[in-house]
Design an enzyme around this catalytic site. Structure first.
Site, PDB file in Angstrom:
ATOM      1  N   GLU A   1       0.999  -1.017  -0.027  1.00 54.73           N
ATOM      2  CA  GLU A   1      -0.082  -0.351   0.097  1.00 54.73           C
ATOM      3  C   GLU A   1       1.035   0.883  -0.201  1.00 54.73           C
ATOM      4  O   GLU A   1       0.997   2.377  -0.904  1.00 54.73           O
ATOM      5  CB  GLU A   1      -0.620  -0.065   1.396  1.00 54.73           C
ATOM      6  CG  GLU A   1      -1.964  -1.161   0.850  1.00 54.73           C
ATOM      7  CD  GLU A   1      -1.383  -2.674   1.556  1.00 54.73           C
ATOM      8  OE1 GLU A   1      -2.500  -3.408   0.995  1.00 54.73           O
ATOM      9  OE2 GLU A   1      -0.434  -3.055   2.252  1.00 54.73           O
TER      10      GLU A   1
ATOM     11  N   ARG B   1       7.556 -12.594  -0.930  1.00 58.54           N
ATOM     12  CA  ARG B   1       6.348 -11.639  -0.116  1.00 58.54           C
ATOM     13  C   ARG B   1       6.973 -11.418   1.442  1.00 58.54           C
ATOM     14  O   ARG B   1       6.906  -9.340   1.185  1.00 58.54           O
ATOM     15  CB  ARG B   1       4.614 -11.524  -0.134  1.00 58.54           C
ATOM     16  CG  ARG B   1       4.231 -10.898  -0.059  1.00 58.54           C
ATOM     17  CD  ARG B   1       3.924 -10.149  -1.024  1.00 58.54           C
ATOM     18  NE  ARG B   1       2.876  -8.620  -0.648  1.00 58.54           N
ATOM     19  CZ  ARG B   1       2.711  -7.657  -1.118  1.00 58.54           C
ATOM     20  NH1 ARG B   1       2.963  -7.753  -2.638  1.00 58.54           N
ATOM     21  NH2 ARG B   1       1.419  -6.956  -1.589  1.00 58.54           N
TER      22      ARG B   1
ATOM     23  N   ASN C   1       0.293  -7.250  -7.687  1.00 55.35           N
ATOM     24  CA  ASN C   1      -0.125  -5.328  -8.834  1.00 55.35           C
ATOM     25  C   ASN C   1       0.702  -6.542  -9.692  1.00 55.35           C
ATOM     26  O   ASN C   1       1.792  -6.300 -10.211  1.00 55.35           O
ATOM     27  CB  ASN C   1       1.075  -5.169  -8.138  1.00 55.35           C
ATOM     28  CG  ASN C   1       0.821  -3.803  -9.135  1.00 55.35           C
ATOM     29  OD1 ASN C   1       0.077  -3.793  -9.919  1.00 55.35           O
ATOM     30  ND2 ASN C   1       0.836  -2.319  -8.439  1.00 55.35           N
TER      31      ASN C   1
ATOM     32  N   LEU D   1       0.171  -4.751 -12.542  1.00 58.54           N
ATOM     33  CA  LEU D   1       0.769  -3.464 -13.171  1.00 58.54           C
ATOM     34  C   LEU D   1       1.911  -3.593 -13.362  1.00 58.54           C
ATOM     35  O   LEU D   1       2.604  -2.112 -14.425  1.00 58.54           O
ATOM     36  CB  LEU D   1      -0.219  -2.306 -13.175  1.00 58.54           C
ATOM     37  CG  LEU D   1      -1.984  -2.133 -12.896  1.00 58.54           C
ATOM     38  CD1 LEU D   1      -2.450  -1.388 -12.426  1.00 58.54           C
ATOM     39  CD2 LEU D   1      -1.485  -2.091 -14.860  1.00 58.54           C
TER      40      LEU D   1
END
Length: 417
Positions: free
Chosen positions: A58, A262, A330, A332
């Site tokens: 975030e 992660r 994500n 993108l």
């Protein structure tokens, strides 16, 4: 309903805090700042804009919004809160912001925080909604805007089970700026008033690789070796990636896998798994040139994902091979770097974006390690095929930019007073 939630939170909070404060290899410590989680927060002068971003993902997604706010309102302090220490570590790298830890969702902690920082506006990144926080911020007369909001079908079903609590939360929110019309429809389905909802797009489309030399040192280090990255893996996915790489090595013996877990507390365990698979590994933190004998490069750092992506020929976005557990990450960032990419079948957190990339020919879905190996092999054997897919992804990103500007326009009424 909120009293019942608070009672349950009181029971489970010790377990949550133990997980938050537990020392693990690669995980930064909260240290003496633990008091901030309980509302004992150092004062902030100047009535700041308060932006909350729960953790690393975030914070990184919020960076274009933060930069735009700093440019548009240079005289207003910008306070960024995170819950996790890994998020704090990333936030503190952003020039010009003030960082504090988010208080635990108890009334006394939230009120102490509000007295110390006295924000003029609360901006919540994505859908990090805490009932007591929302109630106390609203009661203090501070407007609340949720930006880059997304609501998957799974999350919507979950909120329906606690519909009375969700209605109470939503009544305290002034505006929810949604990524897509489907997100807006789900919020409306949960009873959020239409005048509180708007679709502005995903701010993640506004990510730009502004550094033309991004990842260049790593690219030079890898040289001509065919390279792919398994990004943001969760427990249970590393073995899938390592099996795929073992299969690739039969046809491409010099291939390199950049494996990026992660969560930092998993770095050591993943290294052990690599050895168990009979593969040679080198860690990023070794700070040594990548040896030709190294078959796996373990990305055991935080905040370098764009560097890893830039260095690879193909990207596999993890968090998508565990059924409904995670829902993907994500898509993108690789698209913004014009990288061909693969995902597992579960990408519901990025459903609209994923479907758009698939339709454009920029993203393919894989079901297992053999599927991953076959599709990566096809890209390795035909660089023009990878370039075509990568450019298709970049075009999708370019066509959908502008969410940051629309977000600032929505925030302006509270900031231009």
């Amino acid at each position: 309903m909120r009293w019942l939630y608070t009672f349950i939170l009181t029971l489970v909070a010790p377990l949550l805090l133990v997980g938050l404060y537990r020392k693990r290899p690669g995980k930064p410590a909260v240290g003496a700042r633990w008091r901030e989680h309980f509302g004992r927060t150092p004062a902030v002068e100047g009535q700041p804009i308060w932006l909350h971003a729960v953790s690393v993902g975030e914070v990184l997604a919020a960076k274009p919004v933060i930069a735009a706010l700093q440019k548009a309102y240079p005289s207003i302090p910008l306070l960024v809160t995170t819950t996790t220490p890994t998020g704090a570590e990333q936030a503190e790298k952003i020039e010009g912001i003030i960082h504090r830890y988010m208080p635990v969702d108890f009334n006394v902690a939230v009120r102490g925080f509000l007295r110390a920082v006295n924000p003029r506006l609360c901006v919540i990144m994505e859908t990090e909604l805490w009932p007591n926080t929302l109630a106390n911020v609203h009661q203090a007369g501070v407007p609340i805007v949720v930006i880059n909001a997304r609501l998957s079908e799974k999350a919507c079903r979950g909120y329906k089970r606690i519909a009375p609590l969700f209605r109470t939360m939503s009544q305290n929110i002034d505006v929810i700026l949604c990524q897509h019309d489907s997100d807006k429809a789900r919020f409306a389905e949960l009873g959020v008033a239409d005048n509180k909802l708007a679709t502005v797009g995903s701010v993640k489309f506004d990510i730009k690789a502004t550094d033309p030399h991004l990842g260049q040192s790593l690219i030079d280090n890898i040289g001509a070796r065919p390279c792919w990255v398994a990004a943001s893996t969760h427990e249970g996915e590393d073995a899938i990636m390592l099996d795929a790489h073992a299969a690739l090595l039969r046809d491409y013996p010099d291939a390199l896998l950049i494996l990026v877990p992660r969560h930092p507390e998993r770095f050591d365990g993943v290294e052990a798994q690599i050895h168990t698979h009979g593969l040679s590994v080198q860690r990023r933190t070794s700070d040594a040139p990548i040896a030709l004998s190294s078959q796996v490069y373990l990305g055991d750092t935080m905040g370098e994902m764009m560097t890893y992506l830039a260095a690879a020929n193909v990207v596999v976005m993890a968090g998508s091979f565990l059924g409904p557990k995670v829902g993907g990450h994500n898509l993108l960032e690789p698209a913004a770097l014009a990288k061909p990419q693969l995902t597992g079948p579960s990408y519901y957190n990025f459903q609209v974006i994923g479907d758009t990339l698939i339709e454009a020919g920029a993203l393919q879905v894989c079901n297992d390690s053999r599927d991953i190996a076959a599709k990566i092999g096809a890209f390795f054997s035909s660089p023009p095929l990878g370039a075509q897919a990568g450019q298709a992804g970049l075009q999708v990103v370019e066509q959908n930019r502008g969410a940051v500007e629309r977000t600032l326009q929505a925030l302006a009424p509270w900031l231009n007073r």
